[in-house]
Design a protein around this motif. Structure first.
Motif, PDB file in Angstrom:
ATOM      1  N   ILE A  39       7.915 -11.244  12.750  1.00 38.19           N
ATOM      2  CA  ILE A  39       7.267 -11.204  11.274  1.00 38.19           C
ATOM      3  C   ILE A  39       5.852 -10.352  11.406  1.00 38.19           C
ATOM      4  CG2 ILE A  39       6.165 -12.858   9.864  1.00 38.19           C
ATOM      5  CD1 ILE A  39       8.239 -14.995  10.508  1.00 38.19           C
ATOM      6  N   ASN A  40       5.040 -10.582  12.411  1.00 37.67           N
ATOM      7  CA  ASN A  40       3.858 -10.059  12.467  1.00 37.67           C
ATOM      8  C   ASN A  40       4.033  -8.463  12.817  1.00 37.67           C
ATOM      9  OD1 ASN A  40       2.113 -12.096  12.631  1.00 37.67           O
ATOM     10  ND2 ASN A  40       2.219 -12.536  14.820  1.00 37.67           N
ATOM     11  N   GLN A  41       5.192  -8.276  13.303  1.00 37.89           N
ATOM     12  CA  GLN A  41       5.629  -6.701  13.372  1.00 37.89           C
ATOM     13  C   GLN A  41       5.995  -6.273  11.981  1.00 37.89           C
ATOM     14  OE1 GLN A  41       8.785  -5.885  16.045  1.00 37.89           O
ATOM     15  NE2 GLN A  41       8.347  -3.624  16.397  1.00 37.89           N
ATOM     16  N   GLN A  42       6.754  -6.810  11.126  1.00 35.26           N
ATOM     17  CA  GLN A  42       7.193  -6.457   9.894  1.00 35.26           C
ATOM     18  C   GLN A  42       5.970  -6.445   8.959  1.00 35.26           C
ATOM     19  OE1 GLN A  42      10.021  -9.535   8.745  1.00 35.26           O
ATOM     20  NE2 GLN A  42      11.524  -8.693   9.972  1.00 35.26           N
ATOM     21  N   ILE A  43       5.074  -7.568   9.363  1.00 29.33           N
ATOM     22  CA  ILE A  43       3.746  -7.325   8.529  1.00 29.33           C
ATOM     23  C   ILE A  43       2.716  -6.096   8.722  1.00 29.33           C
ATOM     24  CG2 ILE A  43       1.511  -8.415   8.061  1.00 29.33           C
ATOM     25  CD1 ILE A  43       2.886 -11.289   8.490  1.00 29.33           C
TER      26      ILE A  43
ATOM     27  N   ALA B  23       0.971  -0.924   6.748  1.00 32.58           N
ATOM     28  CA  ALA B  23       0.737   0.721   7.470  1.00 32.58           C
ATOM     29  C   ALA B  23       1.363   1.186   6.059  1.00 32.58           C
ATOM     30  CB  ALA B  23       1.595   1.022   8.400  1.00 32.58           C
ATOM     31  N   GLU B  24       2.329   0.972   5.556  1.00 33.18           N
ATOM     32  CA  GLU B  24       2.989   1.369   4.317  1.00 33.18           C
ATOM     33  C   GLU B  24       2.291   1.562   2.931  1.00 33.18           C
ATOM     34  OE1 GLU B  24       6.723  -0.489   3.691  1.00 33.18           O
ATOM     35  OE2 GLU B  24       7.948   0.688   5.383  1.00 33.18           O
ATOM     36  N   LEU B  25       1.448   0.219   2.853  1.00 35.34           N
ATOM     37  CA  LEU B  25       0.492   0.035   1.742  1.00 35.34           C
ATOM     38  C   LEU B  25      -0.602   0.924   1.879  1.00 35.34           C
ATOM     39  CD1 LEU B  25       0.841  -3.679   1.207  1.00 35.34           C
ATOM     40  CD2 LEU B  25       1.577  -2.037  -0.354  1.00 35.34           C
ATOM     41  N   SER B  26      -1.052   1.065   3.243  1.00 33.80           N
ATOM     42  CA  SER B  26      -2.255   2.056   3.276  1.00 33.80           C
ATOM     43  C   SER B  26      -1.938   3.268   2.950  1.00 33.80           C
ATOM     44  CB  SER B  26      -2.658   1.799   4.918  1.00 33.80           C
ATOM     45  OG  SER B  26      -3.535   2.602   5.096  1.00 33.80           O
ATOM     46  N   SER B  27      -0.711   3.870   3.334  1.00 39.58           N
ATOM     47  CA  SER B  27      -0.331   5.128   3.149  1.00 39.58           C
ATOM     48  C   SER B  27      -0.182   5.325   1.503  1.00 39.58           C
ATOM     49  CB  SER B  27       1.016   5.454   3.854  1.00 39.58           C
ATOM     50  OG  SER B  27       1.228   6.787   3.555  1.00 39.58           O
ATOM     51  N   ILE B  28       0.250   4.320   1.006  1.00 42.40           N
ATOM     52  CA  ILE B  28       0.290   4.437  -0.539  1.00 42.40           C
ATOM     53  C   ILE B  28      -0.775   4.490  -1.172  1.00 42.40           C
ATOM     54  CG2 ILE B  28       1.328   3.215  -2.675  1.00 42.40           C
ATOM     55  CD1 ILE B  28       3.690   2.340  -0.907  1.00 42.40           C
ATOM     56  N   ASP B  29      -1.876   3.611  -0.724  1.00 41.72           N
ATOM     57  CA  ASP B  29      -3.267   3.698  -1.115  1.00 41.72           C
ATOM     58  C   ASP B  29      -3.971   4.882  -1.270  1.00 41.72           C
ATOM     59  OD1 ASP B  29      -3.086   0.824  -2.144  1.00 41.72           O
ATOM     60  OD2 ASP B  29      -4.156   0.073  -0.289  1.00 41.72           O
TER      61      ASP B  29
ATOM     62  N   VAL C  93       3.924  -3.265   9.767  1.00 47.72           N
ATOM     63  CA  VAL C  93       4.683  -2.035   9.183  1.00 47.72           C
ATOM     64  C   VAL C  93       4.527  -2.018   7.624  1.00 47.72           C
ATOM     65  CG1 VAL C  93       7.138  -1.202   8.607  1.00 47.72           C
ATOM     66  CG2 VAL C  93       6.649  -1.935  10.883  1.00 47.72           C
ATOM     67  N   LYS C  94       4.465  -3.128   6.806  1.00 46.66           N
ATOM     68  CA  LYS C  94       4.245  -3.067   5.569  1.00 46.66           C
ATOM     69  C   LYS C  94       2.959  -2.810   5.324  1.00 46.66           C
ATOM     70  CE  LYS C  94       8.373  -4.263   3.977  1.00 46.66           C
ATOM     71  NZ  LYS C  94       8.991  -3.234   3.218  1.00 46.66           N
TER      72      LYS C  94
END
Length: 165
Positions: A13-17, A22-28, A19-20
């Motif tokens: 779960i921590n790993q998935q969080i 990092a994805e949100l940071s990239s979108i921001d 990853v998410k």
């Protein structure tokens, strides 16, 4: 076994969080770059609130003044010795470009000890100051002063005493 299973589930779960995040940071980051680009690099004209012919006329005035100023100051500079490069003042035109709106030249006004060289230099100075078609007040003052100094030198050559009693 159940404890190991929970750790692996929590770790997953921590790993998935992560990853998410990092994805949100990239979108921001992409959104920030996009908004910076829109704010700084584009022109947003709401409605056409200017006349295209007026724009062209005003822009042409900036270009004409720039050309006149540069020609005027270069004419001065080419005619006599200067002590510094031509100094221009600028204005930003309606197209966002910079145009010369004024300028000045600093002439070398020192007078050589040799009378012949002094006379030649004063002739060049008077000619350079009055060279352009439209003289400014400063241009005419420099030309007048150079001509007066030349007359004073000629008087000294002819033995005129200017008050050295």
């Amino acid at each position: 076994m159940e404890i190991n299973n929970n750790y692996s589930t929590i770790s997953s779960i921590n790993q998935q969080i992560a990853v998410k995040k990092a994805e949100l940071s990239s979108i921001d980051k992409k959104e920030d770059e996009k908004s910076l680009f829109e704010n700084n690099d584009s022109v947003n004209i709401v409605g056409k609130n200017y006349d295209e012919e007026d724009y062209k006329r005003v822009l042409q005035k900036y270009k004409d003044l720039d050309s006149e100023v540069r020609t005027h100051e270069q004419t001065h500079s080419a005619g006599a010795s200067t002590t510094a490069p031509i100094n221009y003042s600028y204005q930003v035109g309606p197209d966002g470009k910079v145009y010369a709106s004024g300028g000045s030249v600093r002439f070398d006004t020192s007078i050589p000890d040799n009378e012949v060289n002094a006379e030649v230099k004063l002739d060049k100075l008077a000619s350079a100051a009055s060279g352009p078609a439209q003289l400014s007040f400063s241009d005419s003052q420099i030309s007048r002063a150079a001509n007066l100094n030349k007359l004073l030198l000629q008087g000294i050559e002819q033995g005129v005493d200017y008050g050295n009693n």
